[in-house]
Design a protein around this motif. Structure first.
Motif, short mmCIF file in Angstrom:
data_model
loop_
_atom_site.label_atom_id
_atom_site.label_comp_id
_atom_site.label_asym_id
_atom_site.label_seq_id
_atom_site.Cartn_x
_atom_site.Cartn_y
_atom_site.Cartn_z
N ALA A 1 2.98 8.11 -13.09
CA ALA A 1 1.75 10.15 -13.63
C ALA A 1 -0.06 9.37 -14.46
O ALA A 1 -0.39 10.39 -14.45
N ALA A 2 0.03 8.50 -15.32
CA ALA A 2 -0.71 8.47 -15.94
C ALA A 2 -2.34 8.20 -15.04
O ALA A 2 -3.97 8.66 -15.81
N PHE B 1 0.59 -1.37 -0.03
CA PHE B 1 0.16 -0.08 -0.37
C PHE B 1 1.15 1.38 0.25
O PHE B 1 0.63 2.20 0.25
N HIS B 2 2.28 0.97 0.12
CA HIS B 2 2.81 2.52 -0.56
C HIS B 2 2.59 3.82 -2.13
O HIS B 2 2.71 2.65 -2.70
N ALA B 3 2.12 4.54 -1.26
CA ALA B 3 1.82 5.51 -2.53
C ALA B 3 3.50 5.57 -3.00
O ALA B 3 3.74 7.11 -1.90
N LYS C 1 6.87 19.45 -5.84
CA LYS C 1 6.04 18.82 -7.01
C LYS C 1 4.50 17.99 -5.52
O LYS C 1 3.70 17.47 -6.24
N ALA C 2 5.02 17.24 -4.41
CA ALA C 2 4.24 16.41 -4.21
C ALA C 2 2.87 17.13 -3.69
O ALA C 2 1.81 16.40 -3.63
N GLY D 1 8.45 11.30 -9.49
CA GLY D 1 9.58 10.69 -9.54
C GLY D 1 10.31 10.11 -8.81
O GLY D 1 11.51 9.73 -9.60
N GLU D 2 9.11 9.17 -7.93
CA GLU D 2 9.90 8.20 -7.48
C GLU D 2 9.64 6.79 -8.68
O GLU D 2 9.31 7.05 -9.10
#
Length: 842
Positions: A40-41, A28-30, A544-545, A34-35
């Protein structure tokens, strides 16, 4: 044989197994933009719980209600193709840990660490899909460094009235920037608890005693840090409009801010004057006395010698009351005459000045003109103390004029006689402005935020004092960490516990550190931003985040925020205020923190009372999970009733849900002779019958719609209907079970994951797309036709909705029961009502 009751399915083995797998694989890590593995879609969805204070008592069953709801949404949205941010952390500063430190000598950090560990293990046992990689704790210096940094941004800002936005203090052109800073120092009346050694907020005082410990509380003036939240009052009201919040919560916020339009009016007292605020300047001619708050600074200057003893005694009594007690409408009015008089500016009449506890120093100017004919409290006071009552508004119709508070027509008011109230207000206000006796004004019930606490266990201020003036520390000196102390007891002098750390206080030869700490509210004002980028040591959140997780086309960044109504006012108001300052200064991209807000209802004990230690009705989730499993616990929390409603706990209800989950298990699993569970031979790759296909698509539609509307109880009901429909089937089609397990997964993640594996279905269930449904299969292609004879029901049959009247008639007459009943009788006629009934007339 073990004496332990046999479990209906092996949840005690299944649940720890899947929790370990989720942990190990960080399912469940989001990832952030950039990571590694960031997609990105996909659209984003940020779902957040109001993070908890980790108390020593741990969770009771009421706490996870909201957490279960958000977890269902998080799991569902992942399957719908969203990048889901679903974090958890700890609002861990607070008085209970400090109180325990005072009693035991154990550092609050140790107590907090133990409590967090307990809370976390309980939450993990329920199977929540939190991204634990983002876990935060407000007491961690890596976190409160940024709480202190945000305070410095507020301290170094002012609200420019021309732009109505916060700007750096260096843009202020006045002589004294401290007069306009958004963080400032003032001597204010506070709720002081000598036993706790700290200032308490109004909501922390109950019946004149501290909520924690029940110690006496008195009112006394103290030097405090304040945040100028009133500068944002208008925006805090207006910008509620674009938020998807319950109307009741919006109303609570508006009422707390309390916007009032009216006039400020000056009354002369010898060579002095006192300014009052009124929403009804049209009633000035009806002002027959004035009332000051007992603490008002003017009282000392105007009280006569003979009235001084009575005034002094009354002030002492008032100091022991909270604002809530003082303004309670039902309480008997009390007050004392000061011996002084003021001049009413509209008619030069001398009116007596009283002090009374129902007037608060913190609201308006701390003084009122009393118009007893048209104000309930003033009328009650005037009648008690035999003060004049003069009608100045004529109500419409036959309403009683004395005590009338609505709009009418002005009377006994020479300047505005005969005018309707609204017009009278405009005219009298203009008249006052022309003569310099008053002006139009907007007033707010909202007071500036008292931001100091005389405690140890809180964020120290990044402030030092030199030559009686305060200044900010450089950002490079953050975090300011509280020093270790030998004991945490209050000083008893009003000085905070940090004053005991003599070496720590001495910042330099000339400067000393601020010894107050911030309130617990501070850390929870911005935690949703830190969750976006919790390991960033260069910035409180990267641009960005923040832009990604707080992004979207609406004013608020968090897509769904769930918590209790106890935070309906202050936490939400404070967080919105901090966020707006950060927005004005360009640090965040949205003007509001939380777009959609949902408040879960309270879960009562089985006795229908609020859960509490004293009532002995607290239910520990660990006990429920031990007996029935985490999936049963989760499903029951959601099955009890609508999320927002108050409802009582029932262990019998948990048992019913556990039986449902056992039926799901036995639908696909069977026991062999050795008592081991194995895949049932009934589970096969076979085609669905039409009724099975219909119930599958109906269930998919219902569960999907219900999750979207947070109607989790009815979604579970529909899944029960689905299971019942397959329980008697000779074969269980895998093509029906596969989508059903995905539907069940957000509610019962352990059971559904295990069955997915047992069925040898591809991949992990958590990676599956959410099933769709086809409206064509939801259309009724058959209807039940009632068969009557002479108007009495004799039989029923199913027919295609396309059947003609002739086909329906022939089918009805061909039924064995109908043939038997008509064999020796003459049928006179047959009436057919398509899709409904056939009536055979004999």
């Amino acid at each position: 044989m073990s004496s332990e009751r046999r479990k209906p399915y092996p949840f005690d083995q299944i649940e720890p197994k899947w929790q370990a797998i989720w942990d190990e694989r960080q399912i469940f890590h989001a990832p952030n933009p950039g990571e590694k593995n960031f997609d990105a879609a996909k659209p984003k969805f940020y779902v957040l719980d109001m993070f908890p204070y980790p108390s020593g008592a741990g969770l009771h069953v009421g706490h996870p209600e909201g957490y279960t709801a958000t977890d269902i949404i998080a799991r569902y949205k992942r399957m719908r193709g969203f990048n889901v941010l679903h974090p958890m952390g700890w609002d861990a500063f607070g008085l209970p840990a400090e109180q325990y430190a005072i009693k035991s000598g154990q550092h609050p950090a140790v107590t907090t660490r133990e409590n967090v560990s307990k809370f976390k293990s309980q939450l993990k046992r329920i199977g929540f899909s939190y991204d634990w990689h983002r876990e935060i704790n407000t007491t961690d210096p890596r976190y409160f460094k940024w709480t202190q940094w945000i305070f410095l941004q507020i301290y170094n800002s002012w609200l420019n009235p021309k732009t109505n936005k916060a700007e750096p203090i260096k843009t202020y052109r006045g002589k004294n920037p401290d007069e306009v800073r958004l963080a400032y120092v003032a001597d204010v009346l506070v709720n002081w608890c000598p036993e706790l050694g700290t200032v308490l907020a109004n909501e922390e005082v109950v019946d004149g005693k501290s909520e924690v410990g029940g110690f006496p509380v008195v009112r006394r003036p103290m030097r405090q840090w304040m945040l100028r939240i009133t500068a944002y009052a208008e925006r805090l009201i207006d910008e509620l409009e674009g938020l998807d919040w319950p109307q009741g919560i919006k109303l609570l916020q508006r009422n707390w801010i309390g916007r009032s339009e009216g006039a400020e009016v000056d009354f002369k007292i010898d060579d002095k004057k006192i300014r009052i605020f009124t929403t009804r300047p049209d009633t000035l001619y009806g002002a027959t006395y004035m009332v000051l708050a007992p603490e008002h600074s003017l009282v000392d200057l105007i009280v006569t010698e003979e009235q001084w003893p009575a005034v002094r005694d009354y002030r002492e009594k008032t100091a022991r009351k909270s604002d809530l007690e003082r303004t309670e409408l039902a309480k008997e009015k009390t007050g004392v005459f000061t011996g002084a008089y003021a001049i009413n500016p509209v008619n030069d009449e001398k009116i007596p000045i009283w002090i009374a506890d129902y007037v608060l120093l913190g609201y308006g100017t701390g003084a009122i003109m009393a118009v007893p004919a048209h104000d309930e409290r003033d009328l009650e006071f005037a009648r008690k103390f035999n003060l004049p009552i003069r009608q100045v508004v004529q109500p419409p119709g036959d309403e009683e004029p004395i005590g009338f508070v609505g709009d009418g027509v002005a009377i006994n008011s020479p300047i505005i006689d005969g005018l309707p109230s609204r017009e009278a207000i405009r005219k009298i206000t203009a008249w006052l402005e022309e003569r310099g006796l008053g002006k139009r004004a907007i007033n707010y019930k909202l007071r500036d935020w008292l931001f100091s606490r005389q405690r140890y266990w809180g964020e120290p201020f990044p402030i030092v004092w030199e030559d009686g003036k305060h200044r900010a520390l450089d950002e490079s000196e953050l975090p300011v960490v509280p020093p270790p102390l030998e004991d945490y007891k209050p000083t008893g002098t009003g000085e905070p516990p940090l004053a005991k750390a003599k070496d720590w206080i001495r910042y330099s030869k000339k400067a000393v550190r601020e010894t107050n700490v911030m309130p617990q509210w501070a850390g929870s004002c911005w935690y949703y931003l830190r969750f976006c980028d919790s390991h960033n040591d260069k910035r409180f959140v990267s641009e960005k985040a923040e832009k990604y997780w707080m992004g979207g086309g609406k004013p608020g960044g968090v897509d769904l925020y769930v918590g209790g109504t106890e935070h309906a006012v202050l936490h939400l108001l404070y967080a919105r205020f901090w966020h707006k300052v950060l927005f004005d200064l360009g640090y965040v991209s949205k003007p509001e923190p939380f777009q959609r807000l949902v408040n879960q209802g309270i879960i009562l004990g089985e006795d229908n009372q609020k859960m509490s230690k004293s009532r002995g009705n607290i239910v520990n989730p660990d006990d429920v999970i031990e007996q029935y499993g985490a999936d049963a616990f989760r499903c029951y929390e959601m099955f009890m009733g609508p999320l927002e409603q108050m409802k009582p706990w029932s262990m019998r209800g948990v048992e019913g849900i556990a039986r449902f989950l056992a039926r799901v298990w036995r639908l696909m699993m069977s026991e062999n002779q050795a008592g081991q569970w194995e895949l049932s031979p009934a589970v096969q790759e076979v085609d669905l019958t039409n009724p099975q296909r219909k119930i599958l698509h109906a269930t998919t539609k219902k569960v999907t719609d219900d999750i979207e509307s947070l109607s989790f109880n009815t979604a579970i009901s529909q899944m029960m209907i689905f299971v019942n429909a397959f329980t008697t089937a000779q074969t269980i089609p895998i093509s029906a079970m596969q989508p059903f397990l995905v539907l069940l997964n957000p509610f019962a993640p352990h059971l559904s994951a295990e069955l997915w594996e047992k069925l040898k279905l591809p991949g992990q269930i958590t990676e599956q797309p959410w099933p769709g449904f086809d409206e064509r299969f939801l259309v009724e292609d058959e209807v039940e036709i009632v068969i009557q004879m002479n108007g009495k029901v004799r039989d029923r049959m199913k027919m295609s909705i396309q059947a003609s009247e002739e086909e329906i008639k022939n089918a009805a007459l061909a039924l064995p029961k109908i043939q038997e009943l008509t064999s020796d009788k003459q049928i006179r006629r047959v009436v057919v009502i398509p899709k409904k009934l056939v009536n055979i007339v004999l």
